[in-house]
Scaffold this motif. Structure first.
Motif, PDB file in Angstrom:
ATOM      1  N   TYR A 205       0.872  -1.038  -0.191  1.00 46.22           N
ATOM      2  CA  TYR A 205      -0.259  -0.040   0.163  1.00 46.22           C
ATOM      3  C   TYR A 205       1.286   1.428   0.074  1.00 46.22           C
ATOM      4  O   TYR A 205       2.205   1.052   0.243  1.00 46.22           O
ATOM      5  CB  TYR A 205      -0.636  -0.040   1.187  1.00 46.22           C
ATOM      6  N   SER A 206       0.088   2.393  -0.982  1.00 44.58           N
ATOM      7  CA  SER A 206       0.491   3.771  -0.511  1.00 44.58           C
ATOM      8  C   SER A 206      -0.028   4.732  -0.880  1.00 44.58           C
ATOM      9  O   SER A 206      -0.672   4.077  -1.693  1.00 44.58           O
ATOM     10  CB  SER A 206       2.185   3.796  -1.625  1.00 44.58           C
ATOM     11  N   ASP A 207       0.282   5.692  -0.169  1.00 46.79           N
ATOM     12  CA  ASP A 207      -0.811   7.131  -0.348  1.00 46.79           C
ATOM     13  C   ASP A 207      -0.524   7.577  -2.192  1.00 46.79           C
ATOM     14  O   ASP A 207      -1.361   7.584  -2.398  1.00 46.79           O
ATOM     15  CB  ASP A 207      -0.609   8.171   0.336  1.00 46.79           C
ATOM     16  N   ARG A 208       0.593   6.732  -2.550  1.00 47.18           N
ATOM     17  CA  ARG A 208       0.874   7.036  -4.067  1.00 47.18           C
ATOM     18  C   ARG A 208       0.146   5.687  -4.522  1.00 47.18           C
ATOM     19  O   ARG A 208       1.703   4.680  -4.882  1.00 47.18           O
ATOM     20  CB  ARG A 208       2.152   7.602  -4.555  1.00 47.18           C
ATOM     21  N   THR A 209      -0.772   5.891  -5.284  1.00 40.92           N
ATOM     22  CA  THR A 209      -1.432   4.589  -5.927  1.00 40.92           C
ATOM     23  C   THR A 209      -0.753   3.966  -6.637  1.00 40.92           C
ATOM     24  O   THR A 209      -0.829   2.451  -6.843  1.00 40.92           O
ATOM     25  CB  THR A 209      -2.970   4.548  -5.955  1.00 40.92           C
ATOM     26  N   ASP A 210      -0.162   4.609  -7.500  1.00 39.38           N
ATOM     27  CA  ASP A 210       0.553   4.251  -8.602  1.00 39.38           C
ATOM     28  C   ASP A 210       2.092   3.402  -8.295  1.00 39.38           C
ATOM     29  O   ASP A 210       2.120   2.820  -9.143  1.00 39.38           O
ATOM     30  CB  ASP A 210       0.895   5.499  -9.339  1.00 39.38           C
ATOM     31  N   LEU A 211       2.123   3.769  -7.154  1.00 32.79           N
ATOM     32  CA  LEU A 211       3.681   2.320  -6.760  1.00 32.79           C
ATOM     33  C   LEU A 211       2.792   0.682  -5.966  1.00 32.79           C
ATOM     34  O   LEU A 211       3.866   0.216  -5.690  1.00 32.79           O
ATOM     35  CB  LEU A 211       3.753   3.542  -5.283  1.00 32.79           C
ATOM     36  N   ILE A 212       1.669   0.973  -5.363  1.00 35.46           N
ATOM     37  CA  ILE A 212       1.459  -0.291  -5.429  1.00 35.46           C
ATOM     38  C   ILE A 212       1.365  -1.662  -6.176  1.00 35.46           C
ATOM     39  O   ILE A 212       0.726  -1.416  -7.807  1.00 35.46           O
ATOM     40  CB  ILE A 212      -0.317  -0.525  -4.814  1.00 35.46           C
ATOM     41  N   GLY A 213       1.844  -2.964  -5.913  1.00 36.74           N
ATOM     42  CA  GLY A 213       2.002  -3.444  -6.251  1.00 36.74           C
ATOM     43  C   GLY A 213       4.037  -3.841  -6.876  1.00 36.74           C
ATOM     44  O   GLY A 213       3.682  -4.789  -6.922  1.00 36.74           O
ATOM     45  N   ARG A 214       4.047  -2.658  -6.858  1.00 38.76           N
ATOM     46  CA  ARG A 214       5.638  -1.954  -7.590  1.00 38.76           C
ATOM     47  C   ARG A 214       6.552  -2.927  -7.104  1.00 38.76           C
ATOM     48  O   ARG A 214       6.640  -2.793  -5.445  1.00 38.76           O
ATOM     49  CB  ARG A 214       6.066  -0.906  -8.421  1.00 38.76           C
ATOM     50  N   HIS A 215       7.559  -3.295  -7.267  1.00 36.76           N
ATOM     51  CA  HIS A 215       8.744  -3.918  -6.683  1.00 36.76           C
ATOM     52  C   HIS A 215      10.098  -3.003  -6.760  1.00 36.76           C
ATOM     53  O   HIS A 215      10.151  -2.756  -7.589  1.00 36.76           O
ATOM     54  CB  HIS A 215       9.600  -5.721  -6.814  1.00 36.76           C
ATOM     55  N   TYR A 216      10.413  -2.851  -5.168  1.00 37.59           N
ATOM     56  CA  TYR A 216      11.981  -2.238  -5.611  1.00 37.59           C
ATOM     57  C   TYR A 216      12.811  -2.949  -4.372  1.00 37.59           C
ATOM     58  O   TYR A 216      12.696  -3.878  -3.395  1.00 37.59           O
ATOM     59  CB  TYR A 216      12.236  -0.661  -5.037  1.00 37.59           C
TER      60      TYR A 216
END
Length: 227
Positions: free
Chosen positions: A149-160
């Motif tokens: 989860y992130s308040d910046r929704t475009d980051l949800i599901g990404r791997h870093y």
């Protein structure tokens, strides 16, 4: 009857010095011997002795001044570091509080499955917490370094990739905080807006029993003001 002639006695101030031709003795301070001066000889001047002392005292005065400046500078540096350490400690406490008080109870199997209602519930609570500006970005990380989860929704599901020190927080309730230049690959948006931030990582256990990491970015300004 015979009258004796009248004898006149002259009364005046006592002589200020010794009879003519006798040495004049000046009384020196109590613990010193008197100084004997010949007639017409001036009293000695203490100024040359004082002037002779100045060069001898100069190194002592200079070294004392240098020591004072060094101590003052060290006190300022130490005080600044102490204030920074305290500010980062408060940031860690904030991260732990949000992770355990708001996020952990809402990390359910439904949230991990990406159900919209579960995500919307968490998002509403997080945005309400962030509304005062004390936190401007949040992320929840899973053990496989995925943003749950992130308040910046475009980051949800990404791997870093996370740092090893951050991964060590998994399965704990420990936290760490540091001033960041926001150079991580997922920080492009924050870097252009904030420049620097206090980056906080806090380990916690979700309601479903999964080990997770809560990440938050706090403004760096208060840290520098306290320092």
């Amino acid at each position: 009857m015979t009258v004796s002639p009248t004898t006149r006695v002259s009364v005046g101030p006592a002589p200020l010095g010794p009879p003519s031709g006798q040495p004049h003795r000046l009384k020196a301070p109590s613990s010193r011997q008197p100084i004997t001066l010949l007639p017409g000889e001036p009293a000695p001047d203490a100024a040359p002795r004082r002037r002779a002392l100045y060069p001898a005292l100069r190194p002592f005065v200079l070294s004392s001044l240098i020591a004072f400046i060094a101590v003052a500078a060290a006190t300022v540096v130490w005080g600044g570091r102490l204030a920074t350490s305290e500010a980062l400690g408060q940031a860690e406490a904030t991260g732990r509080g949000v992770a355990e008080g708001i996020v952990a109870p809402l990390v359910t199997s439904e949230l991990r499955a990406g159900e919209p209602a579960a995500l919307a519930h968490l998002d509403a609570l997080m945005r309400n917490r962030m509304s005062d500006g004390s936190i401007f970005r949040v992320k929840i990380w899973t053990a496989d370094q995925r943003i749950l989860y992130s308040d910046r929704t475009d980051l949800i599901g990404r791997h870093y990739p996370l740092e090893h020190a951050d991964l060590d927080l998994l399965g704990t309730t420990n936290a760490s905080a540091a001033i960041s230049d926001l150079q991580h690959s997922e920080n492009v948006d924050e870097r252009g807006t904030h420049g620097q931030a206090v980056e906080v990582y806090a380990g916690f256990i979700g309601a479903d029993g999964s080990p997770l990491i809560f990440e938050a970015y706090l403004p760096a300004g208060p840290v520098y003001q306290n320092a």
